[in-house]
Design a protein around this motif. Sequence first.
Motif, PDB file in Angstrom:
ATOM      1  N   ALA A 458      49.406  38.736  35.828  1.00  0.00           N
ATOM      2  CA  ALA A 458      48.522  37.764  36.477  1.00  0.00           C
ATOM      3  C   ALA A 458      47.233  38.480  36.863  1.00  0.00           C
ATOM      4  CB  ALA A 458      49.210  37.198  37.711  1.00  0.00           C
ATOM      5  N   CYS A 459      46.099  38.015  36.352  1.00  0.00           N
ATOM      6  CA  CYS A 459      44.876  38.808  36.456  1.00  0.00           C
ATOM      7  C   CYS A 459      43.855  38.291  37.457  1.00  0.00           C
ATOM      8  CB  CYS A 459      44.217  38.952  35.081  1.00  0.00           C
ATOM      9  SG  CYS A 459      43.967  37.384  34.241  1.00  0.00           S
ATOM     10  N   GLY A 460      44.228  37.372  38.311  1.00  0.00           N
ATOM     11  CA  GLY A 460      43.276  36.880  39.297  1.00  0.00           C
ATOM     12  C   GLY A 460      43.116  37.851  40.457  1.00  0.00           C
ATOM     13  N   VAL A 461      41.898  38.009  40.955  1.00  0.00           N
ATOM     14  CA  VAL A 461      41.631  38.874  42.114  1.00  0.00           C
ATOM     15  C   VAL A 461      41.176  37.974  43.257  1.00  0.00           C
ATOM     16  CG1 VAL A 461      40.155  40.676  43.074  1.00  0.00           C
ATOM     17  CG2 VAL A 461      41.019  40.891  40.732  1.00  0.00           C
ATOM     18  N   ASP A 462      41.959  37.936  44.347  1.00  0.00           N
ATOM     19  CA  ASP A 462      41.541  37.107  45.486  1.00  0.00           C
ATOM     20  C   ASP A 462      41.308  37.969  46.723  1.00  0.00           C
ATOM     21  OD1 ASP A 462      44.081  37.492  46.863  1.00  0.00           O
ATOM     22  OD2 ASP A 462      44.937  36.105  45.393  1.00  0.00           O
ATOM     23  N   ALA A 463      40.791  37.361  47.753  1.00  0.00           N
ATOM     24  CA  ALA A 463      40.379  38.087  48.957  1.00  0.00           C
ATOM     25  C   ALA A 463      41.545  38.738  49.680  1.00  0.00           C
ATOM     26  CB  ALA A 463      39.649  37.134  49.896  1.00  0.00           C
ATOM     27  N   SER A 464      42.754  38.185  49.496  1.00  0.00           N
ATOM     28  CA  SER A 464      43.923  38.714  50.214  1.00  0.00           C
ATOM     29  C   SER A 464      44.549  39.923  49.511  1.00  0.00           C
ATOM     30  CB  SER A 464      44.980  37.615  50.374  1.00  0.00           C
ATOM     31  OG  SER A 464      45.435  37.206  49.081  1.00  0.00           O
ATOM     32  N   CYS A 767      37.733  43.345  31.864  1.00  0.00           N
ATOM     33  CA  CYS A 767      38.107  43.726  33.235  1.00  0.00           C
ATOM     34  C   CYS A 767      38.397  42.486  34.082  1.00  0.00           C
ATOM     35  CB  CYS A 767      36.980  44.529  33.896  1.00  0.00           C
ATOM     36  SG  CYS A 767      36.766  46.178  33.209  1.00  0.00           S
ATOM     37  N   ASP A 768      39.207  42.673  35.119  1.00  0.00           N
ATOM     38  CA  ASP A 768      39.514  41.581  36.040  1.00  0.00           C
ATOM     39  C   ASP A 768      38.410  41.423  37.083  1.00  0.00           C
ATOM     40  OD1 ASP A 768      42.121  41.272  34.851  1.00  0.00           O
ATOM     41  OD2 ASP A 768      42.701  43.102  35.919  1.00  0.00           O
ATOM     42  N   TYR A 769      37.684  42.522  37.348  1.00  0.00           N
ATOM     43  CA  TYR A 769      36.671  42.515  38.410  1.00  0.00           C
ATOM     44  C   TYR A 769      35.609  43.546  38.073  1.00  0.00           C
ATOM     45  CZ  TYR A 769      34.976  42.164  43.290  1.00  0.00           C
ATOM     46  OH  TYR A 769      34.220  41.936  44.415  1.00  0.00           O
ATOM     47  N   LEU A 770      34.345  43.209  38.322  1.00  0.00           N
ATOM     48  CA  LEU A 770      33.243  44.127  38.024  1.00  0.00           C
ATOM     49  C   LEU A 770      32.440  44.421  39.290  1.00  0.00           C
ATOM     50  CD1 LEU A 770      31.761  42.699  34.662  1.00  0.00           C
ATOM     51  CD2 LEU A 770      33.434  44.527  34.957  1.00  0.00           C
ATOM     52  N   ILE A 784      24.450  47.682  45.325  1.00  0.00           N
ATOM     53  CA  ILE A 784      25.340  46.768  44.604  1.00  0.00           C
ATOM     54  C   ILE A 784      24.517  45.540  44.241  1.00  0.00           C
ATOM     55  CG2 ILE A 784      27.441  45.380  44.701  1.00  0.00           C
ATOM     56  CD1 ILE A 784      28.009  48.350  44.845  1.00  0.00           C
ATOM     57  N   ILE A 785      24.342  45.286  42.939  1.00  0.00           N
ATOM     58  CA  ILE A 785      23.527  44.125  42.545  1.00  0.00           C
ATOM     59  C   ILE A 785      24.381  42.950  42.076  1.00  0.00           C
ATOM     60  CG2 ILE A 785      21.486  45.510  42.007  1.00  0.00           C
ATOM     61  CD1 ILE A 785      22.182  45.179  39.029  1.00  0.00           C
ATOM     62  N   ALA A 786      25.677  43.213  41.794  1.00  0.00           N
ATOM     63  CA  ALA A 786      26.572  42.117  41.397  1.00  0.00           C
ATOM     64  C   ALA A 786      28.015  42.566  41.557  1.00  0.00           C
ATOM     65  CB  ALA A 786      26.314  41.715  39.944  1.00  0.00           C
ATOM     66  N   LYS A 787      28.895  41.610  41.914  1.00  0.00           N
ATOM     67  CA  LYS A 787      30.329  41.904  41.985  1.00  0.00           C
ATOM     68  C   LYS A 787      31.094  40.607  41.787  1.00  0.00           C
ATOM     69  CE  LYS A 787      30.182  41.766  47.054  1.00  0.00           C
ATOM     70  NZ  LYS A 787      30.430  42.490  48.298  1.00  0.00           N
ATOM     71  N   GLY A 788      32.267  40.723  41.168  1.00  0.00           N
ATOM     72  CA  GLY A 788      33.082  39.544  40.906  1.00  0.00           C
ATOM     73  C   GLY A 788      33.725  39.611  39.540  1.00  0.00           C
ATOM     74  N   ALA A 791      33.381  36.377  34.416  1.00  0.00           N
ATOM     75  CA  ALA A 791      32.876  35.005  34.243  1.00  0.00           C
ATOM     76  C   ALA A 791      31.858  34.656  35.322  1.00  0.00           C
ATOM     77  CB  ALA A 791      34.046  34.018  34.282  1.00  0.00           C
ATOM     78  N   GLU A 792      32.057  35.180  36.548  1.00  0.00           N
ATOM     79  CA  GLU A 792      31.106  34.926  37.647  1.00  0.00           C
ATOM     80  C   GLU A 792      29.831  35.745  37.451  1.00  0.00           C
ATOM     81  OE1 GLU A 792      33.282  36.057  41.094  1.00  0.00           O
ATOM     82  OE2 GLU A 792      34.855  34.561  40.798  1.00  0.00           O
ATOM     83  N   ILE A 793      29.990  36.989  37.006  1.00  0.00           N
ATOM     84  CA  ILE A 793      28.830  37.878  36.805  1.00  0.00           C
ATOM     85  C   ILE A 793      27.881  37.289  35.764  1.00  0.00           C
ATOM     86  CG2 ILE A 793      28.104  40.183  36.016  1.00  0.00           C
ATOM     87  CD1 ILE A 793      29.522  40.494  38.609  1.00  0.00           C
ATOM     88  N   LYS A 794      28.438  36.670  34.727  1.00  0.00           N
ATOM     89  CA  LYS A 794      27.623  36.107  33.641  1.00  0.00           C
ATOM     90  C   LYS A 794      26.604  35.090  34.157  1.00  0.00           C
ATOM     91  CE  LYS A 794      29.404  34.987  29.629  1.00  0.00           C
ATOM     92  NZ  LYS A 794      30.324  34.461  28.585  1.00  0.00           N
TER      93      LYS A 794
END
Length: 806
Positions: A458-464, A767-770, A784-788, A791-794
């Motif tokens: 499972a490749c989702g990254v959440d805040a928790s 990657c799951d997170y950048l 830091i100019i971008a994170k997430g 798909a969000e970074i794009k």
Amino acid sequence: MHIEVYNAKLHNLKNITTTIPKQQFIVVTGVSGSGKSSFIFDTLHHEGQRIYLEALGIAHDVLHYDSFDMIQGLSPTIAVQQRTVSNLNPRSVVGSVTRILNLLAIIYAQEGQRAGKEASPYQLDEFVPGLFMFNSPHGSCPACGGRGSVVEVNVEKILPSERETIERWHQFAYQFPNAKKEEKEYVYKRLDNFTKHFQLSADTPFADLPREAKETFLHYRPKRTQSKGHLIFYGVSVVIEEKLKKINVQQIPDLQTTRPCTRCQGFRLGPKALSITIENKHIGQLSQMNVGDLAAFLRHYQTARPHTPFIAHLLGEILRKLDCLETVGLSYLNLYREIPTLSGGETQRLHIMSHLSAKVDSIIYIFDEPTAGLHEKEKEKIIESFHRLKQQGNTVIVVEHDESVIKHADYIIDFGPLAGQLGGTIVYQGSFPGFLHSRNSITAQYLREKKHPRKEYACGVDASAAKLSIRNARTNNLKNIDVDIPLHAIVGISGLSGSGKSSLVIDTLIPKLQSSFKAKAGKQKPLVEEEEEHDDDFAHAQADAKLSGAENIDGCIVVTQKLARRHENSCVATFLGVWDHIRHIFSMQEEAIALQFTRSSFSFNSTGSCPVCNGNGHIKRWLGQLTFSDPCPSCRGKRFKQEVMQVRYKERTISDILEMSISEAHEFFQDHAKISKMLGTIEELGMGYILIGQSLTTLSGGEAQRLKLARELGKSSKGSYLYILDEPTVGLSYYDTEKLLVILGKLIASGHSVLLIEHDPYVLSYCDYLIELGPGAGHKGGEIIAKGAPAEIKKLAGSMIAPFLE
């Protein structure tokens, strides 16, 4: 205008006959181990070198006579490879390698002015250029010898707690570094002298000593001629420092600290040189400017006052070199940047810069992955530089996997279809449009489809999710940043060269993790880091940040592209730890027992080695800076004594084993679990083509890194580990990169975490997170100019990598 090759058959090449156009920009591609290097470097380059030496009247066979039938149309050939062993001399810096520092020194010797004296050049014969060079005895700072920093032994790091008694402290000093009991009577007598002198008890805690007593207890040394009644006692720091003079302090962790030299303030030069300026700047200040700022300063100086024709010429030469450094994407470096701290890609681009500034023609240039370590936006300039070399009348051949380089080539040669014995043929030659439609080329298939392997987790990254948190990071160019690194995921760190990626991961996160694990585990070492990678001969940045979350992992495994202590006799089998097992198998054979052979009899570095070549398999000869090797006349390249070769296992000699590929050896030793498991891991990473006995000096940075990754995976680390990889796709085709991604996915599925420093959009998209640093390099980066998620970074306008993500 062509190079014609007939029946090239070195290594796995299958009698290649082909014609290659000259004065073109040619890209040679194909999966790792397909035969690219055997053809380009080991055949074309070596034959071009031989022809050139012969033309100079220095005839020597620098190649096997049987590696090809004939090659026509070659010009003098220059090869710039990453796999050459790095320069580990910390005194070698960007300014000395490019010779810019030498030219600046001449300008200062001619036009420098004493600080505070207006427009009054000093006498020309008063100083020499060496005064302004830190590698010269005339110019180096007398305190640090031109290093800019000093290494000190920090005794305080090993002393007991301040709450311990002075008896325990005194005992520790005399037992250091080995905790053996000190029986000598005078040791007790000295402590007794101290306690009586200050009217103290031996069980007084060190922290409770009065100020004068504390100073004496630490640093007192009695004079050689003491009159009766004076204190006979040696301070604990004095005792330890005397012992340290007799041992290698590098063997004791955390004992050495590096700090900037207070005498020269890190500028490396003596006070005389630092008192001479041009435009109110001494040469040390210029040397610490980045290339872009230095160029701007010298352009201003060029027009601010008149110069002699000689100085004007030197200024023009320096500016040309600085422009070339900018062209190859190294504008963020300064002249004092030490060469050992550069990556393989950066080192190679320094070489490219020297060829760009040379402006010669009719040369065949061969480059080995010159875009390694470059962001997509930075590749344009280096591709332009290849076209510029071509326009000067040269032939440029680039061995490369990068799509943007392949797209801009005039001509493409693709080797394959696969590696080892399944490769060794040319599957395509021609233009890029034709290449994209090639049905035989694996590289072309990946360029058309860009498929990613399926994730088995499972490749989702959440805040928790569990994470490592870095706060207020200010190491090097980092601008007081806060970073959260999610665990149990593949996290990519991207950004321009010099934007702060290594400062964040290598210089901040890793040292902070080390400190955290040491504090938590005491003498245990859950941090499985390649300790031999660190060269103690140059200063490392002090990590300036706070770290939390280290308790969420059991350890950290760092896999870089460097193999420490590479030498010719270190081979793949010994590095992987399977060579001992193989030698044990041979020593247990009946013939070996009858001949009273032991394991060492089957080592080419020990009693079994050929006495003529000492186990090298060849005899070296030197001609100036060129080195030539001839097969050993005694063992004929087999490396062992004749009697050792009598022992066989499954009809193979120990020398035959060294000549096996990983794939062959994996099958051959399939009934030996330890050997089979390790070799199987390397096969999974797509490196089955490498030979068991291959010297580590012949591996590319990417191959070295995958070998290290395979070794760590073979150890089966239990628990939850963080794997840190530094640009793992260097040297990998898309086909090989996909295999690497599968392995990384398995690590996550097994409960581990992966952190990548990477530029490749194919990998970053997986990657799951950048986390992206920037926006620029050097002092223009560090944020830091971008994170997430990719798909969000794009969707982010401020991201530099967004346009290239898939």
